[in-house]
Write a protein that holds these residues in place. Structure first.
Motif, mmCIF file in Angstrom:
data_model
loop_
_atom_site.group_PDB
_atom_site.id
_atom_site.type_symbol
_atom_site.label_atom_id
_atom_site.label_comp_id
_atom_site.label_asym_id
_atom_site.label_seq_id
_atom_site.Cartn_x
_atom_site.Cartn_y
_atom_site.Cartn_z
ATOM 1 N N UNK A 130 -12.716 12.360 22.651
ATOM 2 C CA UNK A 130 -14.007 12.063 23.254
ATOM 3 C C UNK A 130 -14.702 13.263 23.869
ATOM 4 N N UNK A 131 -14.121 14.437 23.750
ATOM 5 C CA UNK A 131 -14.716 15.663 24.288
ATOM 6 C C UNK A 131 -15.228 16.538 23.155
ATOM 7 N N UNK A 132 -16.124 17.439 23.481
ATOM 8 C CA UNK A 132 -16.590 18.440 22.535
ATOM 9 C C UNK A 132 -16.259 19.807 23.125
ATOM 10 N N UNK A 133 -15.503 20.574 22.371
ATOM 11 C CA UNK A 133 -15.084 21.903 22.804
ATOM 12 C C UNK A 133 -15.670 22.917 21.834
ATOM 13 N N UNK A 134 -16.387 23.909 22.352
ATOM 14 C CA UNK A 134 -16.917 24.988 21.527
ATOM 15 C C UNK A 134 -16.254 26.282 21.955
ATOM 16 N N UNK A 135 -15.856 27.056 20.949
ATOM 17 C CA UNK A 135 -15.175 28.296 21.280
ATOM 18 C C UNK A 135 -15.363 29.293 20.149
ATOM 19 N N UNK A 136 -15.581 30.547 20.499
ATOM 20 C CA UNK A 136 -15.622 31.597 19.498
ATOM 21 C C UNK A 136 -14.188 31.997 19.170
ATOM 22 N N UNK A 137 -13.947 32.279 17.900
ATOM 23 C CA UNK A 137 -12.622 32.721 17.458
ATOM 24 C C UNK A 137 -12.795 33.986 16.624
ATOM 25 N N UNK A 138 -11.738 34.739 16.494
ATOM 26 C CA UNK A 138 -11.795 35.937 15.664
ATOM 27 C C UNK A 138 -11.985 35.541 14.206
ATOM 28 N N UNK A 139 -12.665 36.403 13.469
ATOM 29 C CA UNK A 139 -12.860 36.181 12.043
ATOM 30 C C UNK A 139 -11.503 36.074 11.354
ATOM 31 N N UNK A 140 -11.364 35.126 10.446
ATOM 32 C CA UNK A 140 -10.138 34.844 9.692
ATOM 33 C C UNK A 140 -9.029 34.282 10.580
ATOM 34 N N UNK A 141 -9.391 33.646 11.674
ATOM 35 C CA UNK A 141 -8.403 33.043 12.573
ATOM 36 C C UNK A 141 -7.881 31.735 11.986
#
Length: 109
Positions: free
Chosen positions: A10-21
């Protein structure tokens, strides 16, 4: 860096990740903690997600996903442990309802 949007519990989590993670690797080292996962090897399906946006940027399903998900791949389901994130991706682990694998997949696996 790609941005991953995860809908879970029920939550929305946004996160940047390293390319090709790989999201399961990140979850295992507590850098993407909300992701549900199990074995990390494509055998348990606990990390199954449905891709909401970004399916075209992912590599085609590998043999592990084909074996474990069968016809569910056609509905946009993938195993996060088998994904390499190259671009923005939106996935959900809420309300995952997998159909039984196709007969062909069941008899070969």
């Amino acid at each position: 860096m790609p941005k991953v949007t995860l809908h879970v519990d029920g939550e929305v989590v946004q996160q940047e990740v390293k390319d090709h993670a790989n999201l399961v690797v990140l979850a295992g080292i507590k850098q993407f903690p909300k992701l549900k996962y199990g074995c990390g090897m494509g055998k348990c399906t606990k990390c199954t997600c449905k891709v909401i946006d970004g399916l075209n940027q992912l590599d085609p399903p590998n043999w592990k996903e084909q074996k474990m998900l069968g016809d569910n791949l056609d509905e946009g389901y993938r195993l996060t442990c088998q994904l390499t994130v190259k671009d923005n991706l939106e996935i959900t682990q809420d309300n995952i309802e997998l159909k039984k694998k196709s007969k062909q997949e069941s008899t070969t696996g």
